[in-house]
Scaffold this active site. Sequence first.
Site, mmCIF file in Angstrom:
data_model
loop_
_atom_site.group_PDB
_atom_site.id
_atom_site.type_symbol
_atom_site.label_atom_id
_atom_site.label_comp_id
_atom_site.label_asym_id
_atom_site.label_seq_id
_atom_site.Cartn_x
_atom_site.Cartn_y
_atom_site.Cartn_z
ATOM 1 N N GLY A 395 0.297 -0.923 -0.376
ATOM 2 C CA GLY A 395 0.033 0.447 0.169
ATOM 3 C C GLY A 395 0.644 1.513 -0.076
ATOM 4 O O GLY A 395 0.369 2.150 -0.688
ATOM 5 N N TRP A 398 2.164 1.543 -3.199
ATOM 6 C CA TRP A 398 1.715 2.230 -4.359
ATOM 7 C C TRP A 398 1.056 3.155 -4.321
ATOM 8 O O TRP A 398 0.573 4.474 -5.322
ATOM 9 C CB TRP A 398 -0.211 1.431 -3.820
ATOM 10 C CG TRP A 398 -1.395 1.529 -4.866
ATOM 11 C CD1 TRP A 398 -1.890 1.613 -5.844
ATOM 12 C CD2 TRP A 398 -1.852 3.096 -3.966
ATOM 13 N NE1 TRP A 398 -2.736 2.066 -6.557
ATOM 14 C CE2 TRP A 398 -3.208 3.345 -5.876
ATOM 15 C CE3 TRP A 398 -2.301 4.128 -3.530
ATOM 16 C CZ2 TRP A 398 -3.962 4.489 -5.706
ATOM 17 C CZ3 TRP A 398 -3.073 5.296 -3.880
ATOM 18 C CH2 TRP A 398 -3.887 5.579 -4.498
ATOM 19 N N HIS A 399 1.337 4.054 -3.375
ATOM 20 C CA HIS A 399 0.815 5.310 -3.564
ATOM 21 C C HIS A 399 3.033 6.589 -3.904
ATOM 22 O O HIS A 399 2.772 7.196 -3.982
ATOM 23 C CB HIS A 399 1.662 6.204 -1.809
ATOM 24 C CG HIS A 399 -0.008 5.927 -0.798
ATOM 25 N ND1 HIS A 399 -0.399 5.177 -0.338
ATOM 26 C CD2 HIS A 399 -0.860 7.135 -0.668
ATOM 27 C CE1 HIS A 399 -1.581 5.328 0.615
ATOM 28 N NE2 HIS A 399 -1.519 6.479 0.196
ATOM 29 N N GLY A 400 3.787 5.450 -4.101
ATOM 30 C CA GLY A 400 4.480 6.464 -5.033
ATOM 31 C C GLY A 400 6.000 5.305 -5.228
ATOM 32 O O GLY A 400 6.430 3.986 -4.355
ATOM 33 N N PHE A 610 -0.570 10.110 -7.261
ATOM 34 C CA PHE A 610 -0.456 8.992 -7.485
ATOM 35 C C PHE A 610 -1.594 8.058 -8.171
ATOM 36 O O PHE A 610 -1.585 6.848 -8.008
ATOM 37 C CB PHE A 610 -0.819 8.397 -5.797
ATOM 38 C CG PHE A 610 -0.152 9.688 -4.557
ATOM 39 C CD1 PHE A 610 0.654 8.889 -4.987
ATOM 40 C CD2 PHE A 610 -1.153 10.388 -3.802
ATOM 41 C CE1 PHE A 610 1.550 9.533 -3.844
ATOM 42 C CE2 PHE A 610 -0.251 10.597 -2.713
ATOM 43 C CZ PHE A 610 0.793 10.849 -3.267
#
Length: 610
Positions: A395, A398-400, A610
Amino acid sequence: MRELGQYILSLFSFNSDQPLLFTQIHFWVLFLFVYIVFGLIVARQRPQADGSLEPRRRVLRNGYLFAFSLLFYYKTSGLFVLLLVGSTLLGWLLGIGMDSFRRGRKALCTIGIVLNLAVLCFFKYAYFFLDIFNATFHTEYSIAVKILLPVGISFFTFQNISYIVDVYKRKIAHVGNILDFGFYTAFFPQLVAGPILRADQFVPQLYKPFFLSRRQFGIAVFWICNGLIKKLILSDYLAVSFVDRVFENPLLYTPFENFSALMLYSLQVYADFSGYTDIAIGVAMLMGFYLPVNFNSPYKAQNPTDFWRRWHMSLSRWLRDYLYIPLGGNRSAGILSYFLLFLILAIAAFRIQHPWFTAAVVAVVALILLLLLFRKSHRKTLGTNINNMDTMLLGGLWHGASFNFITWGGLNGLGILVYKWWKPLSTPIRIATAVSLALALSLARHLAESPLLNLLWFISLVAAAGITLTELAKKSQFSIFNFQLPRAWNILFTFVFISFTRLFFRSGSNLDPAEANEVAWQTASQMVCQIGSEWNLAQVPAIVGSYWQVFLLFALGMLIHWLPSRFKRRYRLWFSRMPLWLMAAFVVIMALTLYQFVTADLQPFIYFQF
């Protein structure tokens, strides 16, 4: 007339320096035109006997909104709209294929997931993976062409994966018309920053006739106004007036200013992201569609687990249903779960190349292997914890594409695991544990003086005092002590913990992926050093006095956030029942007020990246 013609032409052209935002007057002018035509389309809708919309009128409505959604995305991302079209065609064809053939359904589902993730990895993680490869094998390869990140690629990729998996599992039937399906994948209010639409939740709405009651109209207007106020007054003002300055160069600011910037950033990112979601929910509701709730007062959370049930709820549920449960969830952890964790730890060790970090990774891996070999009765619990950690690490990724985001995800995962361990402990053990940790860190900071140890020691000292007081207060006969005081402490401590994890989140934001790792880690390290250095409390009154508007706005924002949910529901319903003339007057006054807060350059929504 010529100026009017040029303005109208500018509404339909792409300008990379001025992407279309909800906070621009251009968007609302364009949306007004679109909504008028939309009203003409739905005015002649003919519901069928089963309550669904007549097919021709449905395709006209959904196709029209699909076309505008493509224009909206073109206005934010230019020719990357072709990527969105390609992703839409892929999902549509795979859905038809899975429902048309009995054999090969799993293969088609796998192909869809792999292709979607491959595209996402290329645009979002190419620099990240190359950086890991160069650090591991001591090479200096580079990418000749600069890779730009399409706005919202993570959101529409996850929506496509949701649709493919749900069709495969027969939760929904495939969408037969490409215009209907394109509307699902590209619906403009949530396209570039969520919330993430689940196919089984939104696809059924494609077939329903338009309906908007007087009260729903009022609530939609409320959500739009609420979101604009959050974004332009809270988020942008806090960012421009204080937060961005400190994060730009932490060493120029005092420990108190660095600490304050972290706390204020938590309100900024919430106001920014939830503000976008509020606007998206309101705009969608005006067209008769309903988006999922994405935030539920997250800073009322009393522990990290509760926080992630309240924050970015559409992503949390997506990760739970499409990652955590397939990995084994609460049942067990398979080989893939352990492989993912060990792989991420190994990559981090090779990339960071610090002896203490490497030793910690080796110790964690060894401990897990020992537990697997000699504590077989605890395998289920261990597996659940591994799945939790994998979900939070991925997770974060996923953000960066930065180790800062992985660190942020890992800290949140660690917080969840610590809370799971802490929850069943008795009062004496809790107090003894907190005090022992504070004493151990006190000894450590005397043996090896460092800003990080100073920071951890101070946090542990405050935690020990707070835990001792609240645990003893639970024995009181008065509810204000045995319920309200522990609740207030848990909320405050959770907020501070979440804010500190965001040190790594914010430091990795707004950076080119090619330089994110090095620059972000440097910023985070500098802030830790500043906050962990000696504080001069005599400077605090002067600092607060210099930025009194910022601190006052922060206090007001947090107080409003902590208001009871039932009270917020009441004034939302009160607003929705206003006479139209009074509602219009409020909107005009709000627009004039917002104009006073608009900065020279409008700040893009944080989650656009994102």
